[in-house]
Scaffold this active site. Structure first.
Site, PDB file in Angstrom:
ATOM      1  N   THR A   8       0.820  -1.208  -0.090  1.00  0.00           N
ATOM      2  CA  THR A   8      -0.094  -0.154  -0.106  1.00  0.00           C
ATOM      3  C   THR A   8       0.983   1.339  -0.094  1.00  0.00           C
ATOM      4  O   THR A   8       1.922   1.388   0.491  1.00  0.00           O
ATOM      5  CB  THR A   8      -0.857  -0.032   1.127  1.00  0.00           C
ATOM      6  OG1 THR A   8      -1.653   1.150   1.107  1.00  0.00           O
ATOM      7  CG2 THR A   8      -0.126   0.075   2.453  1.00  0.00           C
ATOM      8  N   ASP A  72      -7.837  -4.933   0.362  1.00  0.00           N
ATOM      9  CA  ASP A  72      -8.794  -4.291  -0.362  1.00  0.00           C
ATOM     10  C   ASP A  72      -9.996  -4.110   0.364  1.00  0.00           C
ATOM     11  O   ASP A  72     -10.468  -5.282   1.079  1.00  0.00           O
ATOM     12  CB  ASP A  72      -9.129  -5.059  -1.621  1.00  0.00           C
ATOM     13  CG  ASP A  72      -9.840  -3.884  -2.702  1.00  0.00           C
ATOM     14  OD1 ASP A  72      -9.301  -2.762  -2.831  1.00  0.00           O
ATOM     15  OD2 ASP A  72     -10.906  -4.415  -3.269  1.00  0.00           O
ATOM     16  N   ARG A 181     -10.461  -3.636   9.121  1.00  0.00           N
ATOM     17  CA  ARG A 181      -8.946  -3.844   8.847  1.00  0.00           C
ATOM     18  C   ARG A 181      -8.399  -4.650  10.147  1.00  0.00           C
ATOM     19  O   ARG A 181      -7.515  -5.719  10.030  1.00  0.00           O
ATOM     20  CB  ARG A 181      -8.152  -2.588   8.638  1.00  0.00           C
ATOM     21  CG  ARG A 181      -6.814  -3.144   7.971  1.00  0.00           C
ATOM     22  CD  ARG A 181      -6.486  -1.784   7.209  1.00  0.00           C
ATOM     23  NE  ARG A 181      -7.265  -1.116   6.129  1.00  0.00           N
ATOM     24  CZ  ARG A 181      -8.022  -0.126   6.375  1.00  0.00           C
ATOM     25  NH1 ARG A 181      -8.096   0.600   7.258  1.00  0.00           N
ATOM     26  NH2 ARG A 181      -8.843   0.191   5.383  1.00  0.00           N
TER      27      ARG A 181
HETATM   28  P1  IMP Z   1      -8.862   0.051  -0.636  1.00  0.00           P
HETATM   29  O1  IMP Z   1      -9.320  -0.066  -1.911  1.00  0.00           O
HETATM   30  O2  IMP Z   1      -8.622  -0.726   0.486  1.00  0.00           O
HETATM   31  O3  IMP Z   1      -7.796   1.207  -0.604  1.00  0.00           O
HETATM   32  O4  IMP Z   1     -10.015   0.915   0.038  1.00  0.00           O
HETATM   33  C1  IMP Z   1     -10.979   1.531  -0.968  1.00  0.00           C
HETATM   34  C2  IMP Z   1     -11.603   2.751  -0.424  1.00  0.00           C
HETATM   35  O5  IMP Z   1     -12.586   2.367   0.956  1.00  0.00           O
HETATM   36  C3  IMP Z   1     -10.677   3.746   0.450  1.00  0.00           C
HETATM   37  O6  IMP Z   1     -10.163   4.555  -0.369  1.00  0.00           O
HETATM   38  C4  IMP Z   1     -11.739   4.235   1.319  1.00  0.00           C
HETATM   39  O7  IMP Z   1     -12.692   5.287   0.542  1.00  0.00           O
HETATM   40  C5  IMP Z   1     -12.774   3.565   1.730  1.00  0.00           C
HETATM   41  N1  IMP Z   1     -11.963   2.724   2.944  1.00  0.00           N
HETATM   42  C6  IMP Z   1     -11.427   1.631   3.051  1.00  0.00           C
HETATM   43  N2  IMP Z   1     -11.093   1.352   4.441  1.00  0.00           N
HETATM   44  C7  IMP Z   1     -11.552   2.561   5.234  1.00  0.00           C
HETATM   45  C8  IMP Z   1     -11.450   2.770   6.390  1.00  0.00           C
HETATM   46  O8  IMP Z   1     -11.003   2.215   7.371  1.00  0.00           O
HETATM   47  N3  IMP Z   1     -12.147   4.193   6.804  1.00  0.00           N
HETATM   48  C9  IMP Z   1     -12.651   4.971   5.956  1.00  0.00           C
HETATM   49  N4  IMP Z   1     -12.737   4.516   4.492  1.00  0.00           N
HETATM   50  C10 IMP Z   1     -12.159   3.647   4.251  1.00  0.00           C
END
Ligand code: IMP
Length: 210
Positions: A8, A72, A181
């Site tokens: 990441t 993800d 997470r």
């Molecule tokens: P990613 O693909 O895992 O980076 O997450 C996709 C999107 O989900 C992020 O850009 C956030 O908009 C949303 N997201 C994921 N985890 C969180 C969190 O813990 N808090 C708030 N938004 C989250």
């Protein structure tokens, strides 16, 4: 010492996962520390969280030549049939604040505010071309307006069940004890502990070789 590369470029996520995965025998490296160029990114073309996590893990492993953990995540809103889901990051162009405003607009006059954050972590081991998956979820509600300054993404709108404050108000320390997470990382941690002891008994994980 096991070294794992975290796939990441999001400094918030790196910090969260490093804190949660604190094990004496595991070192979590940033992509930079593993020789992955700073601007390296992977297009999330998968249709599921699992597909996207694996896609990212394999792409980073191809450069780092080391075990990689990729996550993800996304927000699934009940009244929107699970939207934004896998599209959470780029649901609409603009900033996190813009997406939060968009979500509030979509839920205007909507009494069903149920939502769920989901994370799928993929641990990819290039030596054996094997992947293990760990899922975490947290249920909650979408608030009426943005509140709080901590965290990122939809944190200012998400009120986890059992609380009255948003993730952004609760702050990182509390969030790390109950977030999607954190729950996925906890499963990964159990798996790593068993793995290091050379045992694969009773690991609460979905794993598969392919
Ligand atoms: P990613 O693909 O895992 O980076 O997450 C996709 C999107 O989900 C992020 O850009 C956030 O908009 C949303 N997201 C994921 N985890 C969180 C969190 O813990 N808090 C708030 N938004 C989250």
């Amino acid at each position: 010492m096991t070294e794992l590369v975290l796939a990441t470029n999001n400094a918030n996520k790196l910090r969260e996962i490093q804190a949660q995965l604190a094990l004496p025998s595991v070192r979590v490296l940033s992509p930079r520390e593993a020789g992955v160029p700073a601007n390296f990114d992977v297009e999330e073309t998968g249709e599921t969280f699992t597909e996207n996590a694996l896609l990212k893990a394999k792409a980073f492993a191809a450069i780092a030549h080391a075990p990689v953990v990729a996550d993800d995540s996304g927000l699934m809103v009940h009244a929107l049939n699970g939207e934004p889901g896998v599209h959470s990051k780029r649901w609409i162009p603009g900033s996190d604040h813009d997406r939060n405003m968009h979500l509030l607009e979509k839920l205007k006059d909507q009494s069903d505010r149920e939502a769920e954050f989901i994370t799928v972590l993929a641990l990819y081991l290039p030596d054996t071309d094997t992947a293990h998956f760990f899922e975490g979820r947290v249920s909650g509600k979408i608030g009426a307006e943005e509140r709080g300054n901590a965290g990122f993404g939809y944190d200012p709108l998400f009120i986890p069940d059992g609380y009255t404050q948003t993730f952004a108000e609760l702050g990182e320390e509390v969030k790390n004890t109950l977030s999607h997470r954190a729950r996925a990382v906890q499963k990964l941690k159990v798996f790593l502990e068993a793995w290091q002891e050379g045992s694969d008994a009773d690991v609460s994980t979905i794993s598969r070789s392919y």
